[in-house]
Design an enzyme around this catalytic site. Sequence first.
Site, PDB file in Angstrom:
ATOM      1  N   HIS A 168       0.837  -1.202   0.000  1.00 36.02           N
ATOM      2  CA  HIS A 168       0.000   0.000   0.000  1.00 36.02           C
ATOM      3  C   HIS A 168       0.874   1.255   0.000  1.00 36.02           C
ATOM      4  O   HIS A 168       2.019   1.224   0.465  1.00 36.02           O
ATOM      5  CB  HIS A 168      -0.859   0.050   1.272  1.00 36.02           C
ATOM      6  CG  HIS A 168      -2.010  -0.913   1.307  1.00 36.02           C
ATOM      7  ND1 HIS A 168      -2.223  -1.782   2.358  1.00 36.02           N
ATOM      8  CD2 HIS A 168      -3.027  -1.128   0.436  1.00 36.02           C
ATOM      9  CE1 HIS A 168      -3.326  -2.494   2.126  1.00 36.02           C
ATOM     10  NE2 HIS A 168      -3.832  -2.126   0.965  1.00 36.02           N
ATOM     11  N   CYS A 255      -2.919   0.203   9.743  1.00 31.40           N
ATOM     12  CA  CYS A 255      -4.002  -0.700   9.295  1.00 31.40           C
ATOM     13  C   CYS A 255      -4.855  -1.212  10.446  1.00 31.40           C
ATOM     14  O   CYS A 255      -5.961  -1.690  10.236  1.00 31.40           O
ATOM     15  CB  CYS A 255      -3.451  -1.846   8.479  1.00 31.40           C
ATOM     16  SG  CYS A 255      -1.964  -2.535   9.113  1.00 31.40           S
TER      17      CYS A 255
HETATM   18  C1  CIR Z   1      -3.433  -7.667   3.300  1.00 32.91           C
HETATM   19  O1  CIR Z   1      -2.603  -8.152   2.529  1.00 32.91           O
HETATM   20  O2  CIR Z   1      -4.455  -7.109   2.887  1.00 32.91           O
HETATM   21  C2  CIR Z   1      -3.218  -7.788   4.779  1.00 32.91           C
HETATM   22  N1  CIR Z   1      -2.555  -9.022   5.056  1.00 32.91           N
HETATM   23  C3  CIR Z   1      -2.414  -6.626   5.303  1.00 32.91           C
HETATM   24  C4  CIR Z   1      -3.115  -5.333   5.173  1.00 32.91           C
HETATM   25  C5  CIR Z   1      -2.346  -4.187   5.714  1.00 32.91           C
HETATM   26  N2  CIR Z   1      -3.095  -2.996   5.606  1.00 32.91           N
HETATM   27  C6  CIR Z   1      -2.603  -1.770   5.641  1.00 32.91           C
HETATM   28  O3  CIR Z   1      -1.399  -1.591   5.695  1.00 32.91           O
HETATM   29  N3  CIR Z   1      -3.445  -0.746   5.571  1.00 32.91           N
END
Ligand code: CIR
Length: 263
Positions: A168, A255
């Site tokens: 991201h 997140c």
């Molecule tokens: C994913 O790959 O979607 C999750 N394992 C990690 C998401 C992390 N989200 C973020 O940094 N906003």
Amino acid sequence: MSAKSYTFSHAVCRTPSRSVIDGLRAVDVGAPSLELFQRHHDDYVAALRSTGAEVTVLDAVEAFPDSVFIEDAALCLQEGAVVMRPGAPTRLGEAAALAPSLGNFYEEIVTIDGPGFIEGGDILTTEREILVGTSARTDEAGIEELRRLVSRWGYEVRVVNTPPGVLHFKTDCSLLDEETILSTKRLSASGCFEGYKVVHTEEGEEACANLIRFNELVVMPDGFPKTTEKLTSLGYNVKLVGNSEAAKLDGGMSCLSLRFSPK
Ligand code: CIR
């Protein structure tokens, strides 16, 4: 303190599900420990609460292994919330599952209906604009729909690029204050932060670029001593939280929460 980009009365987090061990990851370095994940999550929630914010912790949702990474499912602004449309197929349903909980805080909730995709991890809200990085999860159509939706509240959206191979946009940057961004060198090299002050993560510590400014605190992952020292010497009030288990699933500090001050 009145900066709306980091002054928050509320946060919403979601308890890690037992299914989090099946969460998405770019590289498999082993399953996270549920017990340690939960302990880190408790520490994170306590850090947010220590600033006086009201933090709601929603129940775990076993059907969505990545639902602890709640930031990706919505964008919460002062005026209203935008339900995202995650680009990861296993995460698409998470946004709809979250929407009713947002109704406890907002009168106005709007939804990205598609066909585009957008995840909250690609969105950095600063004092003057909303930066959105295109990525493997967020496309131009999703960003255009967001632009249309938030223009009613007077927000400017600027499209930027997430470096190749980076999950991201905010994997590589964070807001530190009204005018300052913490960034990896590989991201700031694109010129996307022109007009801001940029503080770089130290060599080999790129993985701490994802932190959060939450009221008086900079909440950052433990284990990055050089960048911690740099931020402390710049006068930031750094609170360290363990992140080893979320990191196995490419997750960082931003997140794990939605942060907002509803009007
Ligand atoms: C994913 O790959 O979607 C999750 N394992 C990690 C998401 C992390 N989200 C973020 O940094 N906003």
